[in-house]
Structure formats: structure tokens, C-alpha cells
Design a protein around this motif. Sequence first.
Motif, PDB file in Angstrom:
ATOM      1  N   LEU A   1       2.719 -12.167   4.042  1.00 15.96           N
ATOM      2  CA  LEU A   1       4.043 -11.539   4.116  1.00 15.96           C
ATOM      3  C   LEU A   1       4.614 -11.312   2.714  1.00 15.96           C
ATOM      4  O   LEU A   1       5.272 -10.300   2.465  1.00 15.96           O
ATOM      5  N   GLY A   2       4.337 -12.241   1.814  1.00 11.53           N
ATOM      6  CA  GLY A   2       4.760 -12.051   0.421  1.00 11.53           C
ATOM      7  C   GLY A   2       4.065 -10.866  -0.216  1.00 11.53           C
ATOM      8  O   GLY A   2       4.689 -10.074  -0.933  1.00 11.53           O
ATOM      9  N   ASP A   3       2.764 -10.716   0.039  1.00  8.66           N
ATOM     10  CA  ASP A   3       2.032  -9.560  -0.476  1.00  8.66           C
ATOM     11  C   ASP A   3       2.589  -8.260   0.088  1.00  8.66           C
ATOM     12  O   ASP A   3       2.698  -7.266  -0.625  1.00  8.66           O
ATOM     13  N   LEU A   4       2.932  -8.260   1.363  1.00  9.25           N
ATOM     14  CA  LEU A   4       3.515  -7.075   1.982  1.00  9.25           C
ATOM     15  C   LEU A   4       4.830  -6.704   1.300  1.00  9.25           C
ATOM     16  O   LEU A   4       5.067  -5.538   0.967  1.00  9.25           O
ATOM     17  N   ALA A   5       5.663  -7.697   1.050  1.00  5.63           N
ATOM     18  CA  ALA A   5       6.954  -7.441   0.389  1.00  5.63           C
ATOM     19  C   ALA A   5       6.751  -6.905  -1.030  1.00  5.63           C
ATOM     20  O   ALA A   5       7.421  -5.952  -1.444  1.00  5.63           O
ATOM     21  N   ILE A   6       5.822  -7.498  -1.765  1.00  8.62           N
ATOM     22  CA  ILE A   6       5.552  -7.026  -3.135  1.00  8.62           C
ATOM     23  C   ILE A   6       5.035  -5.597  -3.115  1.00  8.62           C
ATOM     24  O   ILE A   6       5.441  -4.762  -3.929  1.00  8.62           O
ATOM     25  N   GLY A   7       4.145  -5.293  -2.172  1.00  8.67           N
ATOM     26  CA  GLY A   7       3.620  -3.930  -2.060  1.00  8.67           C
ATOM     27  C   GLY A   7       4.710  -2.912  -1.778  1.00  8.67           C
ATOM     28  O   GLY A   7       4.720  -1.820  -2.350  1.00  8.67           O
ATOM     29  N   LEU A   8       5.637  -3.267  -0.902  1.00  7.58           N
ATOM     30  CA  LEU A   8       6.748  -2.360  -0.601  1.00  7.58           C
ATOM     31  C   LEU A   8       7.635  -2.134  -1.816  1.00  7.58           C
ATOM     32  O   LEU A   8       8.063  -1.006  -2.082  1.00  7.58           O
ATOM     33  N   VAL A   9       7.895  -3.205  -2.566  1.00  8.68           N
ATOM     34  CA  VAL A   9       8.719  -3.070  -3.780  1.00  8.68           C
ATOM     35  C   VAL A   9       8.018  -2.178  -4.793  1.00  8.68           C
ATOM     36  O   VAL A   9       8.646  -1.287  -5.393  1.00  8.68           O
ATOM     37  N   TYR A  10       6.719  -2.395  -5.006  1.00  9.88           N
ATOM     38  CA  TYR A  10       5.978  -1.566  -5.962  1.00  9.88           C
ATOM     39  C   TYR A  10       6.004  -0.104  -5.534  1.00  9.88           C
ATOM     40  O   TYR A  10       6.320   0.783  -6.324  1.00  9.88           O
ATOM     41  N   MET A  11       5.668   0.157  -4.276  1.00  9.62           N
ATOM     42  CA  MET A  11       5.518   1.538  -3.818  1.00  9.62           C
ATOM     43  C   MET A  11       6.847   2.295  -3.830  1.00  9.62           C
ATOM     44  O   MET A  11       6.937   3.397  -4.385  1.00  9.62           O
TER      45      MET A  11
END
Length: 103
Positions: free
Chosen positions: A71-81
Motif C-alpha cells: 500500500l505504501g508503494d501504491l501511494a508513492i507511485g500515485l504521488v510520483y505519477m
Amino acid sequence: MGLNICAPVWGWLIAGFLGFTAAVLIISARDLKRRASQVYWESLLRYAAALLLIPAGLFGEVGKIAALLGLGDLAIGLVYMFGLTKELGVSHKALLFDSVTES
């Protein structure tokens, strides 16, 4: 912490991935406008990590902490994108195909 990695080689693989990711992000941060596509592609890697970690944590024998890491990776990916497109004012297509023009 409840994370069960079955063999040392998987730990080494994860450590190598995280080391490479850190190096790419540090280098990209030095000139974000020019290297933004590398960070954008990193977001896709974060989504892939989330797709692997969340089910492995919930249904596998890796440990529930893996689902939280996913879930942390998902959140980081959304912030980056979505952060890149908003902050730099460029399209997803331009970042995906590395066609960001400098102005």
C-alpha cells in the motif's frame, strides 16, 4: 516485523532493487525537468511492487506487513505519477515516452 523472506537470495534481490531505485531517484532529483520520465517509470515499478506485495501479504506466507508495504508503494507511485504531471505541467504521454521539452 512479520516479514518472512524464505531465502537470502530474495533479500539480496530486494536490496539491489531498492539500491538501484534510490540511485535513480537521487540522480533524477538533480535535474528533474530533464529526467522526469525516469521518475515516472519508477511509479510504474511501484505499481508492480504493490500488485505483488498486497496479495502476497494478504493471501501468501510473506506476512501481513508486506500488504502494508504494498500500500505504501501504491501511494508513492500515485504521488510520483500525478505529482510530476501537475508540478512540471506536462502530460502523461510526454513523460511515458520521454518527450518532455525544456522551455
